[in-house]
Design a protein around this motif. Structure first.
Motif, PDB file in Angstrom:
ATOM      1  N   ALA A 168      -9.059 -12.201   5.258  1.00  0.00           N
ATOM      2  CA  ALA A 168      -8.882 -13.250   4.256  1.00  0.00           C
ATOM      3  C   ALA A 168     -10.189 -14.019   4.108  1.00  0.00           C
ATOM      4  O   ALA A 168     -10.825 -14.365   5.088  1.00  0.00           O
ATOM      5  CB  ALA A 168      -7.768 -14.197   4.684  1.00  0.00           C
ATOM      6  N   ALA A 169     -10.598 -14.249   2.879  1.00  0.00           N
ATOM      7  CA  ALA A 169     -11.836 -14.987   2.629  1.00  0.00           C
ATOM      8  C   ALA A 169     -11.560 -16.486   2.702  1.00  0.00           C
ATOM      9  O   ALA A 169     -10.441 -16.937   2.405  1.00  0.00           O
ATOM     10  CB  ALA A 169     -12.388 -14.617   1.260  1.00  0.00           C
ATOM     11  N   PRO A 170     -12.555 -17.290   3.074  1.00  0.00           N
ATOM     12  CA  PRO A 170     -12.361 -18.752   3.137  1.00  0.00           C
ATOM     13  C   PRO A 170     -11.858 -19.315   1.811  1.00  0.00           C
ATOM     14  O   PRO A 170     -11.202 -20.345   1.763  1.00  0.00           O
ATOM     15  CB  PRO A 170     -13.762 -19.285   3.458  1.00  0.00           C
ATOM     16  N   ALA A 187     -15.235  -4.821  -4.983  1.00  0.00           N
ATOM     17  CA  ALA A 187     -14.327  -4.784  -6.134  1.00  0.00           C
ATOM     18  C   ALA A 187     -15.138  -4.735  -7.433  1.00  0.00           C
ATOM     19  O   ALA A 187     -14.796  -4.013  -8.363  1.00  0.00           O
ATOM     20  CB  ALA A 187     -13.403  -5.993  -6.120  1.00  0.00           C
ATOM     21  N   TRP A 243     -17.707  -7.525   7.282  1.00  0.00           N
ATOM     22  CA  TRP A 243     -18.397  -6.361   7.795  1.00  0.00           C
ATOM     23  C   TRP A 243     -18.465  -5.316   6.701  1.00  0.00           C
ATOM     24  O   TRP A 243     -17.481  -5.065   6.023  1.00  0.00           O
ATOM     25  CB  TRP A 243     -17.629  -5.813   9.009  1.00  0.00           C
ATOM     26  N   GLY A 297     -12.031  -5.058  -1.260  1.00  0.00           N
ATOM     27  CA  GLY A 297     -12.218  -6.417  -1.741  1.00  0.00           C
ATOM     28  C   GLY A 297     -13.659  -6.864  -1.713  1.00  0.00           C
ATOM     29  O   GLY A 297     -14.575  -6.062  -1.544  1.00  0.00           O
ATOM     30  N   GLY A 298     -13.840  -8.165  -1.881  1.00  0.00           N
ATOM     31  CA  GLY A 298     -15.179  -8.742  -1.887  1.00  0.00           C
ATOM     32  C   GLY A 298     -16.006  -8.151  -3.011  1.00  0.00           C
ATOM     33  O   GLY A 298     -15.477  -7.747  -4.050  1.00  0.00           O
ATOM     34  N   ARG A 337     -19.389  -2.809  15.866  1.00  0.00           N
ATOM     35  CA  ARG A 337     -18.623  -3.840  15.192  1.00  0.00           C
ATOM     36  C   ARG A 337     -18.055  -4.788  16.238  1.00  0.00           C
ATOM     37  O   ARG A 337     -17.498  -4.335  17.232  1.00  0.00           O
ATOM     38  CB  ARG A 337     -17.486  -3.145  14.452  1.00  0.00           C
ATOM     39  N   ARG A 356     -10.756 -11.923  -0.563  1.00  0.00           N
ATOM     40  CA  ARG A 356     -10.828 -11.095   0.614  1.00  0.00           C
ATOM     41  C   ARG A 356     -12.283 -10.768   0.895  1.00  0.00           C
ATOM     42  O   ARG A 356     -13.069 -10.559  -0.029  1.00  0.00           O
ATOM     43  CB  ARG A 356     -10.073  -9.796   0.363  1.00  0.00           C
ATOM     44  N   VAL A 357     -12.650 -10.704   2.179  1.00  0.00           N
ATOM     45  CA  VAL A 357     -14.021 -10.320   2.504  1.00  0.00           C
ATOM     46  C   VAL A 357     -14.075  -8.807   2.657  1.00  0.00           C
ATOM     47  O   VAL A 357     -13.056  -8.143   2.776  1.00  0.00           O
ATOM     48  CB  VAL A 357     -14.518 -10.984   3.816  1.00  0.00           C
ATOM     49  N   LYS A 358     -15.297  -8.303   2.647  1.00  0.00           N
ATOM     50  CA  LYS A 358     -15.478  -6.865   2.876  1.00  0.00           C
ATOM     51  C   LYS A 358     -15.028  -6.523   4.279  1.00  0.00           C
ATOM     52  O   LYS A 358     -15.023  -7.360   5.166  1.00  0.00           O
ATOM     53  CB  LYS A 358     -16.961  -6.510   2.732  1.00  0.00           C
ATOM     54  N   LYS A 359     -14.653  -5.318   4.483  1.00  0.00           N
ATOM     55  CA  LYS A 359     -14.297  -4.922   5.851  1.00  0.00           C
ATOM     56  C   LYS A 359     -14.729  -3.490   6.115  1.00  0.00           C
ATOM     57  O   LYS A 359     -15.105  -2.782   5.205  1.00  0.00           O
ATOM     58  CB  LYS A 359     -12.818  -5.096   6.093  1.00  0.00           C
ATOM     59  N   HIS A 386      -8.417  -9.195  -4.527  1.00  0.00           N
ATOM     60  CA  HIS A 386      -9.248  -8.918  -3.343  1.00  0.00           C
ATOM     61  C   HIS A 386     -10.709  -9.308  -3.562  1.00  0.00           C
ATOM     62  O   HIS A 386     -11.403  -9.686  -2.642  1.00  0.00           O
ATOM     63  CB  HIS A 386      -9.168  -7.442  -2.976  1.00  0.00           C
ATOM     64  N   GLU A 387     -11.152  -9.168  -4.797  1.00  0.00           N
ATOM     65  CA  GLU A 387     -12.552  -9.485  -5.085  1.00  0.00           C
ATOM     66  C   GLU A 387     -12.877 -10.925  -4.684  1.00  0.00           C
ATOM     67  O   GLU A 387     -13.940 -11.210  -4.149  1.00  0.00           O
ATOM     68  CB  GLU A 387     -12.845  -9.277  -6.569  1.00  0.00           C
ATOM     69  N   GLY A 422       0.822  -1.212   0.000  1.00  0.00           N
ATOM     70  CA  GLY A 422       0.000   0.000   0.000  1.00  0.00           C
ATOM     71  C   GLY A 422       0.853   1.257   0.000  1.00  0.00           C
ATOM     72  O   GLY A 422       0.586   2.210  -0.734  1.00  0.00           O
ATOM     73  N   LYS A 446      -6.716 -19.100   9.541  1.00  0.00           N
ATOM     74  CA  LYS A 446      -7.965 -18.766   8.851  1.00  0.00           C
ATOM     75  C   LYS A 446      -8.733 -17.659   9.560  1.00  0.00           C
ATOM     76  O   LYS A 446      -9.474 -16.903   8.940  1.00  0.00           O
ATOM     77  CB  LYS A 446      -8.858 -20.012   8.733  1.00  0.00           C
ATOM     78  N   PHE A 455      -4.337   3.757   0.674  1.00  0.00           N
ATOM     79  CA  PHE A 455      -3.910   2.836  -0.378  1.00  0.00           C
ATOM     80  C   PHE A 455      -4.084   1.365  -0.040  1.00  0.00           C
ATOM     81  O   PHE A 455      -3.279   0.531  -0.394  1.00  0.00           O
ATOM     82  CB  PHE A 455      -2.483   3.162  -0.852  1.00  0.00           C
ATOM     83  N   GLY A 489      -6.952 -12.020  14.612  1.00  0.00           N
ATOM     84  CA  GLY A 489      -6.136 -10.863  14.246  1.00  0.00           C
ATOM     85  C   GLY A 489      -6.754  -9.954  13.208  1.00  0.00           C
ATOM     86  O   GLY A 489      -6.043  -9.417  12.379  1.00  0.00           O
ATOM     87  N   GLU A 490      -8.071  -9.796  13.238  1.00  0.00           N
ATOM     88  CA  GLU A 490      -8.762  -8.926  12.271  1.00  0.00           C
ATOM     89  C   GLU A 490      -8.430  -9.283  10.835  1.00  0.00           C
ATOM     90  O   GLU A 490      -8.330  -8.407   9.965  1.00  0.00           O
ATOM     91  CB  GLU A 490      -8.412  -7.454  12.530  1.00  0.00           C
ATOM     92  N   THR A 491      -8.251 -10.558  10.573  1.00  0.00           N
ATOM     93  CA  THR A 491      -7.960 -10.948   9.195  1.00  0.00           C
ATOM     94  C   THR A 491      -9.191 -10.740   8.318  1.00  0.00           C
ATOM     95  O   THR A 491     -10.320 -10.922   8.769  1.00  0.00           O
ATOM     96  CB  THR A 491      -7.480 -12.398   9.093  1.00  0.00           C
TER      97      THR A 491
END
Lengths: 143, 311
Positions: A87-89, B275, B236, B271-272, B307, A140-143, A136-137, A36, A80, B267, A83-85
């Motif tokens: 990452a999507a399954p 995107a 979320w 995702g998800g 949250r 990765r999950v939304k956050k 990411h699409e 980033g 999985k 930056f 830690g506020e991951t």
């Protein structure tokens, strides 16, 4: 006395470093933060907000390539959740696709490794950063 | 004895009345009458294309597992607390898609949530937002979809447990939660603000994901756009009001940038399903993304549901 304190402090530091290193979630989040930060610099150059500098430009792609090499191994089954991951399954359901996405990122990053002009940089930077959203699409999950 | 019988008869009559009342009130034509189309000018296909992108139609209706987002064969599974929905084929195929539909059929579906055979559509299809598009805009969108390739094949039926599999129930839901009016510009606000409000709340249907929902799956008006748990499962959905936990610190330019490239001010890259939203919004002109940003910046700060702490 002082020596003991120093040794203890040193041990403490070492231990913290080891713990940070042995936590793949933290490590992969740091790798992504580095990507980033590199992208922030790259975007400024691509938009003309910062002067083009080929050394800086090449360093950006080096950061990308390093992350692309390192990342696939930072998703062991034990990481999985926690830690506020975000990452999507799907990372674990589709390891082949996940690794292929990083392989593509690495290839696109390599294309910018020797970039020397602003136009060339813009093209390579655009192609490399397309990987962000594409990966990411799916992974990765939304956050 | 006589008293008991009277009581029984009264109860039966009341039940019959209640049923009749429910039946009448949940009739698609009663609870969600179609807007008057009137005479429309020739369709503007370019405008339809823009609305197709803004509406994110392809995100749900494109055939999954292939790259052509304009092949609208449907079939994508959409998980929800009420069961799994499968987005239907909306390609212009005459048998499997919407090739036989007229403009009125399309307007009925988009603005009233009613299918050509007079049944309620489930609000997993966000007509709750799309209804803000006036008939002219819907006709443009329909004309654009009709230029795309027909795709053969039907999506699997929705997998909904009882009682959600009874479409009439949606009539009751509409009675409680559905408002059918098209967008009305606020004359005290700028043209670009109104354009942004229309894009965010209408075709863009941002609130459909970015709002917490009640037990019946309707958006809770008080926390609209303030984020909440992802109704599709893990994750979320962020607050996009002017809350400190939302977009308070974002500039208009930063919001427009996210909609164009997916990059946040620090930056990160979203995702998800966002995107896909970015891919669609990137097709709009800069002025439209800036208008959406202007509208979002004008919203009050609203706190969404808390949250959960990371474990």
């Amino acid at each position: 006395m002082i020596r003991t304190a120093l040794v203890l402090a040193g041990l403490g530091l070492g231990l913290t470093a080891v713990m940070a290193q042995s936590n793949p979630i933290t490590e992969r989040q740091q790798a992504m933060k580095a990507v980033g930060a590199a992208t922030r610099e790259g975007a400024a150059m691509a938009k003309g907000e910062a002067a083009f500098d080929s050394a800086k430009a090449q360093a950006i792609f080096k950061t990308y390539a390093d992350a692309a090499k390192k990342m696939p191994a930072l998703f062991p089954d034990s990481s999985k959740t926690g830690g506020e991951t975000t990452a999507a399954p799907k990372v674990w359901d589709d390891q082949a696709g996940f690794k292929a996405a990083f392989a593509k990122f690495e290839t696109d990053a390599a294309a910018g490794a020797t970039v020397a002009s602003l136009d060339g940089f813009r093209t390579a930077f655009g192609a490399a950063t397309k990987n962000c959203g594409a990966c990411h699409e799916v992974y990765r999950v939304k956050k | 004895m006589l008293l008991l019988r009277r009581l029984f008869v009264t109860l039966v009559v009341l039940a019959a009345l209640a049923f009749a009342g429910f039946y009448v009130l949940t009739d698609p034509r009663v609870v969600s009458p179609s807007p008057e189309i009137g005479a429309l000018p020739a369709a503007d296909i370019e405008n339809g294309k823009l609305l197709f992108a803004a509406g994110g139609c392809a995100s749900c209706h494109a055939t999954p597992g292939q790259d052509d987002k304009l092949k609208l064969g449907g079939g994508l599974a959409l998980a929800s607390p009420f069961g799994t929905f499968h987005a239907p084929n909306i390609s212009p195929h005459t048998r499997d898609g919407i090739g036989n539909w007229g403009v009125q059929d399309f307007v009925d579906a988009m603005a009233a949530g009613v299918s050509p055979n007079g049944q309620h559509l489930y609000p997993a299809f966000p007509y709750t937002s799309y209804r803000l598009m006036p008939p002219k805009a819907l006709a443009d969108l329909f004309a654009y979809i009709r230029t795309l390739a027909p795709v053969e094949g039907r999506a699997p039926p929705h997998e909904l447990p009882f009682p959600f599999n009874i479409r009439r129930m949606v009539g009751g839901w509409k009675l409680l939660f559905f408002e059918g009016a098209a967008f009305r510009p606020d004359p005290t606000k700028s043209e670009s603000w109104n354009r942004g409000a229309y894009l965010v709340n209408g075709p863009g249907h941002c609130a459909e994901c970015h709002s917490a929902r009640n037990g019946l799956g309707a958006i809770i008006p008080a926390t609209r756009l303030a984020g909440g748990p992802d109704p599709e499962g893990k994750g979320w959905v962020p607050n996009i009001t002017q809350s400190e936990n939302g977009l308070a610190k974002w500039s208009k330019e930063e919001i427009a940038e996210l909609l164009k490239t997916g990059f946040t001010p620090d930056f990160d890259n979203v995702g998800g399903t966002m995107a896909a939203v970015v891919r669609n919004m990137a097709q709009l002109p800069d002025t439209d993304r800036m208008a959406m940003a202007e509208y979002l910046k004008s919203l009050p700060a609203v706190e969404g549901p808390p949250r959960p702490q990371a474990k």
